[in-house]
Design a protein around this motif. Sequence first.
Motif, PDB file in Angstrom:
ATOM      1  N   ILE A 272      -1.841   5.204   8.567  1.00  0.00           N
ATOM      2  CA  ILE A 272      -2.992   4.861   7.716  1.00  0.00           C
ATOM      3  C   ILE A 272      -2.312   4.443   6.439  1.00  0.00           C
ATOM      4  O   ILE A 272      -1.685   5.724   5.815  1.00  0.00           O
ATOM      5  CB  ILE A 272      -4.060   5.869   7.629  1.00  0.00           C
ATOM      6  CG1 ILE A 272      -4.587   6.299   9.071  1.00  0.00           C
ATOM      7  CG2 ILE A 272      -4.990   5.344   6.726  1.00  0.00           C
ATOM      8  CD1 ILE A 272      -4.092   6.631  10.481  1.00  0.00           C
ATOM      9  N   VAL A 273      -2.479   3.265   5.940  1.00  0.00           N
ATOM     10  CA  VAL A 273      -1.985   2.870   4.588  1.00  0.00           C
ATOM     11  C   VAL A 273      -3.037   2.585   3.828  1.00  0.00           C
ATOM     12  O   VAL A 273      -3.934   1.779   3.881  1.00  0.00           O
ATOM     13  CB  VAL A 273      -0.948   1.641   4.658  1.00  0.00           C
ATOM     14  CG1 VAL A 273      -0.502   1.021   3.587  1.00  0.00           C
ATOM     15  CG2 VAL A 273      -0.003   1.802   5.629  1.00  0.00           C
ATOM     16  N   ASP A 274      -3.089   3.237   2.699  1.00  0.00           N
ATOM     17  CA  ASP A 274      -4.097   3.054   1.443  1.00  0.00           C
ATOM     18  C   ASP A 274      -3.676   1.729   0.647  1.00  0.00           C
ATOM     19  O   ASP A 274      -2.841   1.619  -0.045  1.00  0.00           O
ATOM     20  CB  ASP A 274      -4.200   4.176   0.595  1.00  0.00           C
ATOM     21  CG  ASP A 274      -5.377   4.025  -0.315  1.00  0.00           C
ATOM     22  OD1 ASP A 274      -5.813   2.802  -0.573  1.00  0.00           O
ATOM     23  OD2 ASP A 274      -5.719   5.034  -1.027  1.00  0.00           O
TER      24      ASP A 274
ATOM     25  N   LYS B 285       6.789   8.377   5.159  1.00  0.00           N
ATOM     26  CA  LYS B 285       6.385   9.712   4.911  1.00  0.00           C
ATOM     27  C   LYS B 285       5.122   9.242   4.035  1.00  0.00           C
ATOM     28  O   LYS B 285       5.092   8.472   3.194  1.00  0.00           O
ATOM     29  CB  LYS B 285       7.349  10.710   4.486  1.00  0.00           C
ATOM     30  CG  LYS B 285       8.347  11.143   5.395  1.00  0.00           C
ATOM     31  CD  LYS B 285       9.369  12.149   4.503  1.00  0.00           C
ATOM     32  CE  LYS B 285      10.515  12.391   5.312  1.00  0.00           C
ATOM     33  NZ  LYS B 285      10.255  12.815   6.774  1.00  0.00           N
ATOM     34  N   PRO B 286       4.236  10.201   4.188  1.00  0.00           N
ATOM     35  CA  PRO B 286       2.715  10.010   3.246  1.00  0.00           C
ATOM     36  C   PRO B 286       3.224  10.264   1.982  1.00  0.00           C
ATOM     37  O   PRO B 286       4.358  10.976   1.359  1.00  0.00           O
ATOM     38  CB  PRO B 286       2.128  11.470   3.528  1.00  0.00           C
ATOM     39  CG  PRO B 286       2.627  11.806   5.027  1.00  0.00           C
ATOM     40  CD  PRO B 286       3.988  11.290   5.057  1.00  0.00           C
ATOM     41  N   GLY B 287       2.649   9.284   1.057  1.00  0.00           N
ATOM     42  CA  GLY B 287       2.986   9.106  -0.066  1.00  0.00           C
ATOM     43  C   GLY B 287       4.186   7.831  -0.653  1.00  0.00           C
ATOM     44  O   GLY B 287       4.149   7.528  -1.666  1.00  0.00           O
ATOM     45  N   GLN B 288       4.801   7.319   0.575  1.00  0.00           N
ATOM     46  CA  GLN B 288       5.687   6.319   0.341  1.00  0.00           C
ATOM     47  C   GLN B 288       4.974   4.935   0.124  1.00  0.00           C
ATOM     48  O   GLN B 288       3.909   4.742   0.930  1.00  0.00           O
ATOM     49  CB  GLN B 288       6.718   6.236   1.578  1.00  0.00           C
ATOM     50  CG  GLN B 288       7.873   7.261   1.427  1.00  0.00           C
ATOM     51  CD  GLN B 288       9.076   7.116   2.509  1.00  0.00           C
ATOM     52  OE1 GLN B 288       8.731   7.862   3.334  1.00  0.00           O
ATOM     53  NE2 GLN B 288       9.687   6.114   2.283  1.00  0.00           N
ATOM     54  N   SER B 289       5.512   4.035  -0.473  1.00  0.00           N
ATOM     55  CA  SER B 289       5.112   2.640  -0.748  1.00  0.00           C
ATOM     56  C   SER B 289       5.696   1.932   0.445  1.00  0.00           C
ATOM     57  O   SER B 289       6.820   2.164   0.967  1.00  0.00           O
ATOM     58  CB  SER B 289       5.449   2.161  -1.905  1.00  0.00           C
ATOM     59  OG  SER B 289       4.810   2.818  -3.013  1.00  0.00           O
TER      60      SER B 289
ATOM     61  N   GLY C 244       0.955  -1.131   0.149  1.00  0.00           N
ATOM     62  CA  GLY C 244       0.204  -0.007  -0.125  1.00  0.00           C
ATOM     63  C   GLY C 244       0.939   1.148   0.064  1.00  0.00           C
ATOM     64  O   GLY C 244       2.180   1.142   0.041  1.00  0.00           O
ATOM     65  N   THR C 245       0.274   2.511   0.055  1.00  0.00           N
ATOM     66  CA  THR C 245       0.881   3.568  -0.160  1.00  0.00           C
ATOM     67  C   THR C 245       0.487   4.422   1.254  1.00  0.00           C
ATOM     68  O   THR C 245      -0.857   4.640   1.540  1.00  0.00           O
ATOM     69  CB  THR C 245       0.476   4.736  -1.196  1.00  0.00           C
ATOM     70  OG1 THR C 245       0.651   4.005  -2.519  1.00  0.00           O
ATOM     71  CG2 THR C 245       1.216   5.787  -0.846  1.00  0.00           C
ATOM     72  N   VAL C 246       1.507   5.022   2.041  1.00  0.00           N
ATOM     73  CA  VAL C 246       1.043   5.575   3.249  1.00  0.00           C
ATOM     74  C   VAL C 246       0.215   6.971   2.982  1.00  0.00           C
ATOM     75  O   VAL C 246       0.694   7.799   2.059  1.00  0.00           O
ATOM     76  CB  VAL C 246       2.460   6.028   4.065  1.00  0.00           C
ATOM     77  CG1 VAL C 246       2.384   7.102   5.202  1.00  0.00           C
ATOM     78  CG2 VAL C 246       3.172   4.964   4.319  1.00  0.00           C
ATOM     79  N   ASP C 247      -0.857   6.820   3.789  1.00  0.00           N
ATOM     80  CA  ASP C 247      -1.708   8.093   3.398  1.00  0.00           C
ATOM     81  C   ASP C 247      -1.518   9.118   4.510  1.00  0.00           C
ATOM     82  O   ASP C 247      -1.394  10.470   4.303  1.00  0.00           O
ATOM     83  CB  ASP C 247      -3.239   7.335   3.681  1.00  0.00           C
ATOM     84  CG  ASP C 247      -4.088   8.603   3.155  1.00  0.00           C
ATOM     85  OD1 ASP C 247      -3.822   9.297   2.330  1.00  0.00           O
ATOM     86  OD2 ASP C 247      -5.391   8.520   3.673  1.00  0.00           O
ATOM     87  N   VAL C 248      -1.732   8.719   5.811  1.00  0.00           N
ATOM     88  CA  VAL C 248      -1.717   9.839   6.924  1.00  0.00           C
ATOM     89  C   VAL C 248      -0.823   9.013   7.809  1.00  0.00           C
ATOM     90  O   VAL C 248      -0.705   7.802   8.312  1.00  0.00           O
ATOM     91  CB  VAL C 248      -2.962  10.125   7.446  1.00  0.00           C
ATOM     92  CG1 VAL C 248      -2.949  10.981   8.652  1.00  0.00           C
ATOM     93  CG2 VAL C 248      -4.004  10.622   6.521  1.00  0.00           C
TER      94      VAL C 248
END
Length: 341
Positions: free
Chosen positions: A296-298, A316-320, A281-285
């Motif tokens: 919170i991972v999308d 950081k937000p946006g990282q996989s 997933g991608t880190v959201d928050v």
Amino acid sequence: MASIELKSVEKWYGEAQVIKGVDLAIEEGEFVIFVGPSGCGKSTLLRMIAGLEETSRGQILIGGRDATAEPPARRGLAMVFQSYALYPHMSVRENMGFSLKAAGVAKSEMDAKVDEAARVLKLEPLLDRRPKDLSGGQRQRVAIGRSIVRDPTAFLFDEPLSNLDAALRVEMRYEIAKLHQTLDATMIYVTHDQVEAMTLADRIVVLEAGRVSQVGTPRELYEKPGNLFVAQFIGSPKMNVFPAATPGLTLDAPLPAQAEHFGIRPEHITLAEPGSGQIDGTVDVMEYLGADTYVIVDCGPAGKLTVRSHGDTGLKPGQSCGLIFEPGQTHLFDAQGLALR
């Protein structure tokens, strides 16, 4: 103190049924908490036990005696409400002893009972004060003391801490826990706050839409929820739940055919490199709380999953990232939301 038993208890308001056949046995000296979302019937059920609401069907037994049709005064119960309801013109001593005075109890006996209750609740230095000179927590202790002096068969608490600020709630949780240890009394406590339920109860009764969803110790409900509702209601942050057939979910063994929902708690997930876990997933928050960080991972089709991590994760937000699920800590539920064992 006395045991309390509910047998097929129902409550109807005209054509609307709000309590739907509750069976429950509460042992003498047990601390039981009714918990659930707003409108689930927990306060109504408590008021039925107290006799403040009529029981439409079923039986309520107190100490083995059928008390279903008895008025509140004959049930021998003491109720502590959300509102302190203290007499502003009376001192703490007078407020605590008022019910005894109204019942014609001798002054010497009344003073002895008030002094003992004040000792238990650490109110001795405050006995001559008026309610306006007390903090919220002190007023609630006076309200509890007013119940103690009556020597009830059981204590009923209806969201007694909801008017207090966060710091006082923590303090009063401790006070109520110590009170139960000291009195060894039967207590039934209503709250919508599952943290209060987890920290105070011997057993928790989770109510959903007027029915008992599950009864058990805090540990049982947290580690072995019987259904999807309990799994997501008990625990903060709540359990992550997503479809068992989610694309991209990689597991060591195939899931049972009847598994519709897959659950895992935030503390049972470890952050890892992409491609090295059960799902990516991608880190959201990022929610930094000091000792813990909630990430919170999308995860696309699985939705947003919460991971509880200790300290700084370096992400950081946006990282996989990849998510590794701890073996033996996953939960499966069928199409009806019932747990698969």
